[in-house]
Design a protein around this motif. Sequence first.
Motif, short mmCIF file in Angstrom:
data_model
loop_
_atom_site.label_atom_id
_atom_site.label_comp_id
_atom_site.label_asym_id
_atom_site.label_seq_id
_atom_site.Cartn_x
_atom_site.Cartn_y
_atom_site.Cartn_z
N HIS A 50 -18.87 -0.96 0.61
CA HIS A 50 -18.80 0.19 1.52
C HIS A 50 -17.65 1.11 1.14
O HIS A 50 -17.81 2.33 1.04
N LEU A 51 -16.47 0.55 0.91
CA LEU A 51 -15.29 1.36 0.60
C LEU A 51 -15.48 2.13 -0.70
O LEU A 51 -15.21 3.34 -0.77
N VAL A 52 -15.94 1.45 -1.75
CA VAL A 52 -16.09 2.11 -3.05
C VAL A 52 -17.11 3.24 -2.98
O VAL A 52 -16.86 4.36 -3.46
N LEU A 53 -18.26 2.98 -2.37
CA LEU A 53 -19.29 4.01 -2.28
C LEU A 53 -18.85 5.16 -1.39
O LEU A 53 -19.10 6.34 -1.68
N SER A 54 -18.19 4.84 -0.29
CA SER A 54 -17.69 5.89 0.59
C SER A 54 -16.67 6.77 -0.14
O SER A 54 -16.70 8.00 -0.03
N ALA A 55 -15.77 6.13 -0.89
CA ALA A 55 -14.75 6.88 -1.62
C ALA A 55 -15.39 7.78 -2.68
O ALA A 55 -14.99 8.95 -2.85
N MET A 56 -16.37 7.27 -3.41
CA MET A 56 -17.04 8.08 -4.42
C MET A 56 -17.74 9.28 -3.78
O MET A 56 -17.65 10.41 -4.28
N ARG A 57 -18.43 9.04 -2.68
CA ARG A 57 -19.17 10.13 -2.05
C ARG A 57 -18.23 11.13 -1.37
O ARG A 57 -18.53 12.34 -1.33
N HIS A 58 -17.11 10.65 -0.85
CA HIS A 58 -16.10 11.58 -0.33
C HIS A 58 -15.58 12.49 -1.45
O HIS A 58 -15.42 13.71 -1.26
N TYR A 183 -1.67 3.00 9.20
CA TYR A 183 -2.69 4.04 9.30
C TYR A 183 -4.07 3.42 9.21
O TYR A 183 -4.32 2.56 8.37
N ARG A 184 -4.97 3.84 10.07
CA ARG A 184 -6.36 3.41 10.00
C ARG A 184 -7.25 4.65 10.01
O ARG A 184 -7.10 5.51 10.90
N ALA A 220 -10.65 6.30 2.13
CA ALA A 220 -11.73 6.61 1.20
C ALA A 220 -11.62 8.04 0.67
O ALA A 220 -12.51 8.49 -0.04
N SER A 221 -10.54 8.72 0.97
CA SER A 221 -10.35 10.08 0.48
C SER A 221 -8.87 10.29 0.18
O SER A 221 -8.00 9.55 0.66
N ARG A 222 -8.59 11.31 -0.61
CA ARG A 222 -7.20 11.65 -0.92
C ARG A 222 -6.42 11.98 0.36
O ARG A 222 -5.28 11.55 0.52
N ARG A 223 -7.03 12.71 1.26
CA ARG A 223 -6.34 13.06 2.51
C ARG A 223 -5.96 11.81 3.29
O ARG A 223 -4.83 11.69 3.77
N GLU A 224 -6.89 10.88 3.40
CA GLU A 224 -6.60 9.64 4.13
C GLU A 224 -5.53 8.82 3.41
O GLU A 224 -4.66 8.22 4.06
N ALA A 225 -5.59 8.75 2.09
CA ALA A 225 -4.62 7.97 1.34
C ALA A 225 -3.21 8.53 1.50
O ALA A 225 -2.23 7.78 1.64
N LEU A 226 -3.08 9.85 1.47
CA LEU A 226 -1.77 10.47 1.68
C LEU A 226 -1.26 10.20 3.09
O LEU A 226 -0.05 9.97 3.29
N LEU A 259 -1.74 -0.09 0.70
CA LEU A 259 -1.99 1.00 -0.24
C LEU A 259 -2.63 0.55 -1.54
O LEU A 259 -2.98 1.38 -2.38
N SER A 260 -2.81 -0.76 -1.72
CA SER A 260 -3.33 -1.24 -3.00
C SER A 260 -4.73 -0.72 -3.29
O SER A 260 -5.04 -0.35 -4.43
N SER A 261 -5.58 -0.67 -2.27
CA SER A 261 -6.94 -0.17 -2.52
C SER A 261 -6.92 1.31 -2.89
O SER A 261 -7.70 1.75 -3.74
N SER A 262 -6.03 2.08 -2.27
CA SER A 262 -5.94 3.52 -2.59
C SER A 262 -5.40 3.73 -4.00
O SER A 262 -5.87 4.61 -4.73
N LEU A 263 -4.44 2.92 -4.40
CA LEU A 263 -3.94 3.00 -5.77
C LEU A 263 -5.02 2.61 -6.76
O LEU A 263 -5.19 3.27 -7.80
N ASN A 264 -5.76 1.56 -6.46
CA ASN A 264 -6.73 1.06 -7.42
C ASN A 264 -8.02 1.87 -7.45
O ASN A 264 -8.78 1.77 -8.42
N LEU A 265 -8.28 2.66 -6.42
CA LEU A 265 -9.37 3.63 -6.46
C LEU A 265 -8.95 4.93 -7.14
O LEU A 265 -9.79 5.79 -7.40
N GLY A 266 -7.65 5.06 -7.42
CA GLY A 266 -7.15 6.28 -8.03
C GLY A 266 -6.88 7.39 -7.03
O GLY A 266 -6.61 8.53 -7.42
N LEU A 267 -6.93 7.09 -5.73
CA LEU A 267 -6.66 8.12 -4.73
C LEU A 267 -5.19 8.48 -4.68
O LEU A 267 -4.83 9.61 -4.31
#
Length: 499
Positions: A50-58, A183-184, A220-226, A259-267
């Motif tokens: 879910h996270l990976v697909l949501s991030a890609m589509r975002h 943050y959630r 799942a987005s740059r805005r959320e990761a920041l 933050l590990s998932s955001s770093l590893n997704l490249g966000l």
Amino acid sequence: MAGWHWLFGDQLGPHFLAPGERGPAPDAPVVMVEARSVFRRRRFHRAKAHLVLSAMRHRAAELGDRVRYVRAETYADGLRRVAGGAPVTVHHPTSRAAYELVGSIPGVRVLPARGFLLPQAAFRSWAGGRERLRHEDFYRWTRRELGLLMDGDEPAGGRWNHDRANREPPPKGPRTLGVPAPYRPREGDIDEEVRADLDRWERDEGVRFVGRDGPRAFPASRREALAALRRFVGHRLAGFGPYEDAVLAGDPVMSHSLLSSSLNLGLLDPAEVVAAAEDAWRAGRVPVHSAEGFVRQVAGWREYVWHTYWYFGEDYRHRNALRHRAPLPDWFLELDADAVAARCLSTVLAQVRDTGWTHHIPRLMILGSHALQRGWDPRAVTDWFHRCFVDGYDWVMLPNVIGMSQYADGGLMTTKPYTSAGAYIHRMSDLCDGCAYRPADRTGDRACPYTTGYWSFVHRHRARLAANPRTARAVRGLDRLGDLDDVLRTCREQGRTPP
């Protein structure tokens, strides 16, 4: 058209589209491929899918008309459908399989890796000629190279490593650490679409997942990761250091960054993450030991793992120095926390089942330690961690599991196996409270599975451990046990069912 630029699903931040001498053309159209085969051939955690697909589509929604987002059976099929024979650029993929794939497609040019602090050539230069690679040496070298947390030529706070201040057991009494919540994110239409697709894949297409897919807990987005980065640095980093190795059953997140998932997704770019931590320390908002402990995780261990993944080569995944070959039991594969009586293992397994995440100490000293003690096949353990964690990728889990957790490389990455009896878990957590087992008991109905497992592990590998100065003391302790035969018998009996 000059050509396309291909973004993988873990290359989602703006730094993967930044032009320059070593980047894509500034006007290059973008192609993104959602490959169904990835989910057919492996049983991933549903929250991870879910996270990976949501991030890609975002990311595709952010790029708008610049991107062609294609859903295909394989990456090659999707790329062919969009680019045809046109030239394609792509930043160095993060897995060997993906790197070999892009190298096999005519017309694809691989650009240098982004999303890390140092180029691979710099690591090879540092590593060349060294008999052993040690994380601490690499970490200090990285700090000097980047001028990170430095006061001139000296480390900030007068020490390179503030581990002594960062290994406190959890405070007695409270069930939570009492720090501000992380943050959630809030789910939106894209998440609803992804969840509907996953339901349909399971119902109609035979795709199988493990674990639960609750409300999305990670950006799942740059805005959320920041927003997550700001929340951590501004409200949680100050309390991170002292208890970063502690565990509380009622507070699985504690002060960790998430933050590990955001770093590893490249966000997020690791450079901006460590800069934010250093700026907070220099402004006097966080103590140096908390800033250093977090910087060590990102600029030290994360960077070290990335580079060793490539440096050690493909044969590294086949290493099995301890000759462990036992299969993973069904209860572990299915994340069946309810089948497990040991409170520490049941609690952590439930966290993985429900969220696809738990912090580094439960991963290493509860999940990994149990696998090591029971002699499970390290490749199967690596695959499990890769599939079941939202931040798990091949480059992440291969060195972390083969090297750090399962000691299958025989000491290329670490100086000793990381495992312990129940006393360590009792000291560093509240997970032994109310457990069916007693951490000090080696035999009998209430013998702790980690205590019996520890002494069984030391017994099996006594020759190797006796020759290592960091583990020789454990062998001497084994020789002082007057009930070793009973301990080993208890361990064998416990191994027949979930602990």
